[in-house]
Structures are given as structure tokens and as C-alpha cells.
Motif scaffolding. Structure first.
Motif, mmCIF file in Angstrom:
data_model
loop_
_atom_site.group_PDB
_atom_site.id
_atom_site.type_symbol
_atom_site.label_atom_id
_atom_site.label_comp_id
_atom_site.label_asym_id
_atom_site.label_seq_id
_atom_site.Cartn_x
_atom_site.Cartn_y
_atom_site.Cartn_z
ATOM 1 N N LEU A 12 0.802 -1.218 0.000
ATOM 2 C CA LEU A 12 0.000 0.000 0.000
ATOM 3 C C LEU A 12 0.839 1.274 0.000
ATOM 4 N N GLN A 15 0.440 3.549 -2.867
ATOM 5 C CA GLN A 15 -0.947 3.811 -3.247
ATOM 6 C C GLN A 15 -1.654 4.771 -2.292
ATOM 7 N N VAL A 31 -5.761 8.431 -1.457
ATOM 8 C CA VAL A 31 -5.376 7.479 -2.507
ATOM 9 C C VAL A 31 -4.609 8.259 -3.569
ATOM 10 N N LYS A 33 -3.211 6.856 -6.448
ATOM 11 C CA LYS A 33 -3.182 6.177 -7.751
ATOM 12 C C LYS A 33 -4.611 5.933 -8.235
#
Length: 85
Positions: A12, A15, A31, A33
Motif C-alpha cells: 500500500l 498507493q 489514494v 493512484k
């Protein structure tokens, strides 16, 4: 518990961008991406491999939520409203 936001799982780390911790090892993360770019999710340290739930569709609406929460919880003098104490 986790002492640092840097302890997101490697899967993660690229991301999610942690923006707030709850001092229990969980984080609100932006977030970074697609396909959910810009959304804010709650990352639960007990779930590890994925965010627990969506908090907001955008960082702007997430900040609006936080401001509204602070306005409702705290009085002008900085003290917490008795109903939240």
C-alpha cells in the motif's frame, strides 16, 4: 501499535498517503493512484492488506468534514462541548 505512518504495508505504500492518525495505529489516507485517485480511505491496522472503508470521494470534502466535526465538538473558547465529553 504503530509508531509511524511509514509502517503501511509495502503493497500500500505507493498507493496511499497517510494524512491523519487516530493514535491507535489506524490512518486516514489519500489514494494517490487511479482509479480512486484523490479519495480518502480509512486504513485499519488490523486489516493490513486493504483500506477498511471509503471516507470521502475527495480530499476537499474530507477537509470539509473535519472542519464541521471540529466546529460541532469544540466551543469558541476551545473547550469540548459537554455532549462530546
Amino acid at each position: 501499535g504503530y509508531d509511524s505512518m511509514a509502517q503501511l504495508p509495502n503493497k500500500l505504500a505507493g498507493q496511499l498517503l497517510p494524512v491523519r492518525d487516530d493514535e491507535c495505529g489506524d490512518y486516514d489516507c489519500v489514494v494517490v493512484k487511479p482509479p480512486a485517485l484523490g479519495a480518502v480511505v480509512f486504513w485499519d491496522h488490523e486489516k493490513f492488506d486493504h483500506p477498511a472503508f471509503l471516507m470521502s470521494g475527495s480530499f476537499t470534502s474530507y477537509l470539509e468534514f473535519l472542519v464541521a466535526q471540529l466546529v460541532n465538538v469544540y466551543q469558541r473558547n476551545g473547550e469540548m462541548e459537554p455532549s462530546y465529553d
